[in-house]
Motif scaffolding. Structure first.
Motif, mmCIF file in Angstrom:
data_model
loop_
_atom_site.group_PDB
_atom_site.id
_atom_site.type_symbol
_atom_site.label_atom_id
_atom_site.label_comp_id
_atom_site.label_asym_id
_atom_site.label_seq_id
_atom_site.Cartn_x
_atom_site.Cartn_y
_atom_site.Cartn_z
ATOM 1 N N ASP A 73 4.359 -12.306 -15.066
ATOM 2 C CA ASP A 73 4.955 -12.974 -16.235
ATOM 3 C C ASP A 73 3.935 -13.853 -16.965
ATOM 4 O O ASP A 73 3.929 -13.915 -18.188
ATOM 5 C CB ASP A 73 6.154 -13.826 -15.820
ATOM 6 N N THR A 74 3.064 -14.506 -16.215
ATOM 7 C CA THR A 74 2.048 -15.362 -16.833
ATOM 8 C C THR A 74 1.040 -14.526 -17.609
ATOM 9 O O THR A 74 0.675 -14.875 -18.736
ATOM 10 C CB THR A 74 1.333 -16.212 -15.763
ATOM 11 N N ILE A 75 0.592 -13.433 -17.012
ATOM 12 C CA ILE A 75 -0.354 -12.561 -17.711
ATOM 13 C C ILE A 75 0.291 -11.988 -18.963
ATOM 14 O O ILE A 75 -0.312 -11.975 -20.035
ATOM 15 C CB ILE A 75 -0.844 -11.422 -16.788
ATOM 16 N N ASP A 76 1.530 -11.527 -18.843
ATOM 17 C CA ASP A 76 2.238 -10.946 -19.989
ATOM 18 C C ASP A 76 2.393 -11.986 -21.100
ATOM 19 O O ASP A 76 2.077 -11.724 -22.256
ATOM 20 C CB ASP A 76 3.601 -10.414 -19.537
ATOM 21 N N GLY A 77 2.896 -13.162 -20.746
ATOM 22 C CA GLY A 77 2.977 -14.270 -21.692
ATOM 23 C C GLY A 77 4.178 -14.293 -22.613
ATOM 24 O O GLY A 77 4.369 -15.255 -23.347
ATOM 25 N N PRO A 82 5.929 -20.674 -25.243
ATOM 26 C CA PRO A 82 4.575 -21.192 -25.033
ATOM 27 C C PRO A 82 4.452 -22.686 -25.309
ATOM 28 O O PRO A 82 5.078 -23.214 -26.215
ATOM 29 C CB PRO A 82 3.726 -20.391 -26.020
ATOM 30 N N SER A 83 3.660 -23.325 -24.484
ATOM 31 C CA SER A 83 3.299 -24.719 -24.731
ATOM 32 C C SER A 83 1.907 -24.705 -25.360
ATOM 33 O O SER A 83 1.287 -23.649 -25.478
ATOM 34 C CB SER A 83 3.259 -25.481 -23.410
ATOM 35 N N PHE A 91 -1.816 -13.570 -24.793
ATOM 36 C CA PHE A 91 -0.537 -12.962 -24.443
ATOM 37 C C PHE A 91 -0.796 -11.466 -24.282
ATOM 38 O O PHE A 91 -0.687 -10.708 -25.243
ATOM 39 C CB PHE A 91 0.490 -13.176 -25.553
ATOM 40 N N LEU A 92 -1.168 -11.045 -23.086
ATOM 41 C CA LEU A 92 -1.564 -9.659 -22.904
ATOM 42 C C LEU A 92 -0.401 -8.689 -23.062
ATOM 43 O O LEU A 92 -0.617 -7.514 -23.335
ATOM 44 C CB LEU A 92 -2.271 -9.475 -21.563
#
Length: 128
Positions: A73-77, A82-83, A91-92
């Motif tokens: 989830d972090t890699i996808d973004g 978003p902060s 945001f891959l």
């Protein structure tokens, strides 16, 4: 036949790991470093606050279990709002979309596969 299946599974897994490593080197290593310790070359020229995470400690910080879904989830973004901190990281999930076919089922499936391969590569960087 069983040996063929085992060899094919190993080859497929190895190819996915190689693909994940290549994408990691392309999209992540500049900040997180080739070794994943958060010491990439960008830190010499771009002030980052907060600094990039030490990706080798993710399992340790999660009770010894690698947080695969959270890393994906972090890699996808795209999942979290978003902060300002997040804006330093690409945001891959959007970046990797196939041009002209963005967000189609085929493009999304390929993006998911690549992001999961990157997460598996990050998993391989974990310190014991």
């Amino acid at each position: 036949m069983l040996l063929l299946i085992i060899a094919l599974a190993f080859t497929t897994g190895h190819a996915a790991a190689q693909s994940g490593k290549q994408d990691y080197e392309t999209y992540c290593a500049e900040c997180h470093g080739s070794d994943g310790k958060g010491n990439g070359p960008s830190l010499q020229t771009i002030p980052m606050n907060p600094p990039p995470s030490d990706l080798t400690q993710l399992a340790k910080k999660n009770g010894g279990k690698f947080p695969f879904d959270e890393v994906v989830d972090t890699i996808d973004g795209r999942k979290n709002i978003p902060s300002h901190e997040r804006l330093q990281m690409p945001f891959l999930g959007t970046t990797l979309q196939k041009p002209g076919e963005e967000f189609t089922p085929e493009s999304d499936a390929e993006v998911k596969k690549r992001i999961e391969s990157m997460a598996r590569y990050v998993e391989s960087l974990q310190r014991k």
